[in-house]
Scaffold this active site. Structure first.
Site, PDB file in Angstrom:
ATOM      1  N   PHE A   1      33.334  49.262  27.325  1.00 58.80           N
ATOM      2  CA  PHE A   1      34.035  48.094  27.837  1.00 58.80           C
ATOM      3  C   PHE A   1      34.266  48.217  29.347  1.00 58.80           C
ATOM      4  CE2 PHE A   1      38.181  45.980  28.802  1.00 58.80           C
ATOM      5  CZ  PHE A   1      37.735  44.675  28.652  1.00 58.80           C
ATOM      6  N   GLN A   2      33.885  47.203  30.066  1.00 59.47           N
ATOM      7  CA  GLN A   2      34.006  47.136  31.522  1.00 59.47           C
ATOM      8  C   GLN A   2      33.306  48.312  32.209  1.00 59.47           C
ATOM      9  OE1 GLN A   2      38.173  46.404  32.611  1.00 59.47           O
ATOM     10  NE2 GLN A   2      37.760  44.210  32.584  1.00 59.47           N
TER      11      GLN A   2
ATOM     12  N   MET B   1      26.375  24.194  58.733  1.00 61.63           N
ATOM     13  CA  MET B   1      25.180  24.809  59.316  1.00 61.63           C
ATOM     14  C   MET B   1      23.934  24.435  58.530  1.00 61.63           C
ATOM     15  SD  MET B   1      24.131  26.465  61.908  1.00 61.63           S
ATOM     16  CE  MET B   1      25.275  27.607  62.681  1.00 61.63           C
TER      17      MET B   1
ATOM     18  N   LYS C   1      38.084  57.562  34.455  1.00 60.66           N
ATOM     19  CA  LYS C   1      39.507  57.562  34.114  1.00 60.66           C
ATOM     20  C   LYS C   1      39.996  58.948  33.700  1.00 60.66           C
ATOM     21  CE  LYS C   1      43.010  54.753  31.834  1.00 60.66           C
ATOM     22  NZ  LYS C   1      43.255  53.554  30.997  1.00 60.66           N
TER      23      LYS C   1
ATOM     24  N   GLU D   1      39.090  41.063  44.020  1.00 65.70           N
ATOM     25  CA  GLU D   1      38.603  42.325  44.589  1.00 65.70           C
ATOM     26  C   GLU D   1      37.805  42.088  45.871  1.00 65.70           C
ATOM     27  OE1 GLU D   1      39.175  43.079  40.186  1.00 65.70           O
ATOM     28  OE2 GLU D   1      38.145  41.526  41.370  1.00 65.70           O
TER      29      GLU D   1
END
Length: 583
Positions: free
Chosen positions: A119-120, A491, A169, A57
């Site tokens: 969930f999630q 760096m 959803k 993602e």
């Protein structure tokens, strides 16, 4: 005969239609349980809307940024709820600090279970509140057309920035009849359009006429407001030199005689000298970032400051302005040019700044960007210079887009790859996000299929999102990667050398003394079915660069470079131009 009734459609289909109505042609979307209806809807419009599947993602979020930074249009990314959504957080913070217009769409658990630790489930709007310009949790399918119209408006107007839209959803699944696809927006207090008043611009011109040593300090606002052309016209008409920030590169032609290149911590010596000695600083579309100013109280303290910015919160935030102008910088420059055209006497006299320009030119001749080349190794500055020269010799420079990760390679790219046009440079400035280079190049390549898109990267940054080589191959995005591989976090190593006695504190990325370069990036790239080659000898570099540029698909050129090289010049953090370390 009965009239046909409008057909109800799902929230997911409404969402996708809203994207089409906003002119979206590409989305970067990774599916999951809470976003599946959106993905199903996307398949129904695949002839009009390209869906690119990143392999993480974060890759999708950075790709949306690459798309937006190189087009000026809103980039769009989609993820599922929970971990999918939280993987967007870094991208949103990156876009917020660099004023990049993206709309991030996340699936969410159904409204009946929000707040139950389903969930999630993560409260992603709350998580992202501080790193977005605006945010929505949509609880009614009927609100989708308004929310999406507002989101794209907010992301792309005023000071651009990221907007997150969290869509449960059940809101995606519910079917309704849409009565109005273009509803009125409900954004009380949001006034993104602001034009400078004529008296303000007259005062600016008066300060220019009174000055002897003016300088323009131009930033990312020049690029995001499409102000490059009026800036060039104003600088030429007034005869004022221009210093650019990291995000301002390309906002003024690098090869123009008035261009002093980048200023700040790793900017040119002469741009920093000029800023320090100027009696008038025209700060256009900038935020006086600490990497530019160093010790703020000492920055440009010899001159008056005019600050033009569309975001009023930036004015007087870090540095007080003698003439603060809250306005769109493109419109302000256009109005200044119109005023000077109509009444030339409002501007400086012919040759007024001749002595100043001669002084600046003397600094430029005395301390140009330079590095001590070596015959026994490929220096990163040399590799970037050769790449730029080859593109220029091929007549493909204006067609090239460069992205970077973050670190030494990023600064060397800013110093030695010269941009004459805006939106040909995409780099993570404010947040400094490693792993940005490859996925942002994907977004740039998707937006500009015919362009030569090159990710100049370091081994540390490249490894953070190397999985996106799979997306490059499967989506036929022929990105070129110039990988400057020093087996270290370069760096941080430089700062260890300068400020910690060279003590290595977990900055070595290799497999140990006497081992082959690790990991084997050539083998990894070939595992993704991308082209790849490694170069360690200077005499082999040009042929390998030619192969890189000629590759028809994605190609990684792994260039072994010494880790002892430092990015110079350098003004140590929090110090002043008097403390500059020259090459």
């Amino acid at each position: 005969m009965s009239e046909s009734r409008p057909t109800p459609i799902s929230g997911a289909d409404i969402l996708v239609q809203c994207l089409l109505r906003q002119g979206v042609d590409t989305v970067f979307a990774y599916p999951g349980g809470a976003s599946m209806p959106i993905h199903q809807a996307l398949t129904r419009v695949k002839d009009r809307l390209r869906t690119i599947l990143p392999r993480h993602e974060q890759g999708g979020g950075f790709a949306a940024e690459g798309y937006a930074r190189t087009t000026g249009k809103v980039g769009v990314c989609v993820a599922t709820s929970g971990p999918g959504a939280t993987n967007f957080v870094t991208c949103l913070a990156d876009a917020k600090l660099d004023s990049v217009p993206i709309v991030a769409i996340t699936g969410q658990v159904g409204t009946p279970v929000i707040g139950t630790d389903a969930f999630q489930e993560t409260p992603i709007v709350e998580v992202c509140r501080a790193v977005t310009k605006h945010h929505y949790l949509v609880t009614r399918t009927e609100d989708l057309p308004r929310v999406f119209k507002e989101a794209f408006h907010v992301a792309s107007t005023g000071r651009p920035g990221p907007v997150i839209i969290d869509v449960p959803k059940d809101v995606q699944q519910k079917e309704i009849v849409v009565s109005d696809w273009d509803p009125p927006m409900n954004l009380p207090g949001y006034r993104p359009y602001r034009r400078a008043a004529k008296p303000e611009l007259q005062k600016l011109l008066e300060l220019v006429r009174q000055s002897e040593r003016p300088i323009i300090y131009a930033g990312g606002g020049i690029v995001s407001s499409d102000a490059a052309a009026p800036l060039k016209a104003f600088a030429e008409r007034a005869g004022i030199p221009v210093a650019l920030t990291l995000l301002g590169l390309g906002g003024f032609p690098s090869e123009h005689f008035l261009c002093l290149q980048m200023l700040g911590m790793h900017g040119t010596v002469y741009s920093n000298y000029a800023i320090n000695d100027a009696d008038l600083l025209l700060a256009l579309g900038v935020r006086f970032d600490d990497r530019v100013t160093g010790k703020v109280s000492e920055f440009a303290k010899h001159g008056k400051i005019v600050h033009i910015d569309i975001d009023p919160s930036e004015i007087n935030k870090n540095k007080a302005a003698h003439l603060p102008i809250h306005a769109d910088v493109k419109a302000a420059l256009q109005d200044l040019n119109t005023m000077l055209e109509a009444e030339p006497a409002l501007g400086p006299r012919t040759g007024q700044f001749k002595a100043w320009l001669q002084k600046v030119e003397a600094w430029r001749e005395a301390d140009p960007l330079r590095f001590t080349d070596r015959a026994d190794a490929v220096l990163p500055q040399y590799a970037i210079s050769r790449l730029w020269r080859m593109l220029k010799d091929r007549g493909r420079l204006d067609d090239a887009i460069v992205t970077t990760g973050v670190g030494q390679h990023q600064m060397w790219a800013a110093q030695y790859f010269h941009f004459n046009r805006p939106r040909r440079w995409a780099t993570s400035g404010g947040l400094g996000t490693m792993g940005f280079g490859l996925p942002s190049a994907m977004g740039a390549q998707a937006a500009h299929p015919a362009a030569t898109v090159i990710d100049i990267d370091g081994d540390g940054s490249f490894l953070m999102n190397i999985q996106e080589l799979a997306c490059c191959f499967t989506e036929k995005l022929p990105i070129k990667v110039l990988l400057l591989n020093n087996q270290h976090l370069g760096m941080v190593v430089q700062w260890e050398d300068r400020f910690h006695g060279g003590n290595r504190a977990h900055t070595y990325l290799g497999a140990g003394p006497g081992e082959e370069p690790y990991p084997d990036f050539v083998a990894l790239a070939k595992g993704f079915r991308c082209g790849a080659a490694r170069v360690a000898r200077k005499e082999d570099l040009d042929a390998a660069l030619e192969e890189l540029l000629d590759a028809r698909g994605p190609h990684v050129l792994d260039v072994m470079v010494p880790y002892q090289e430092h990015v110079l010049p350098m003004i140590p953090s929090g110090q002043t131009v008097r403390d500059i370390i020259k090459a």
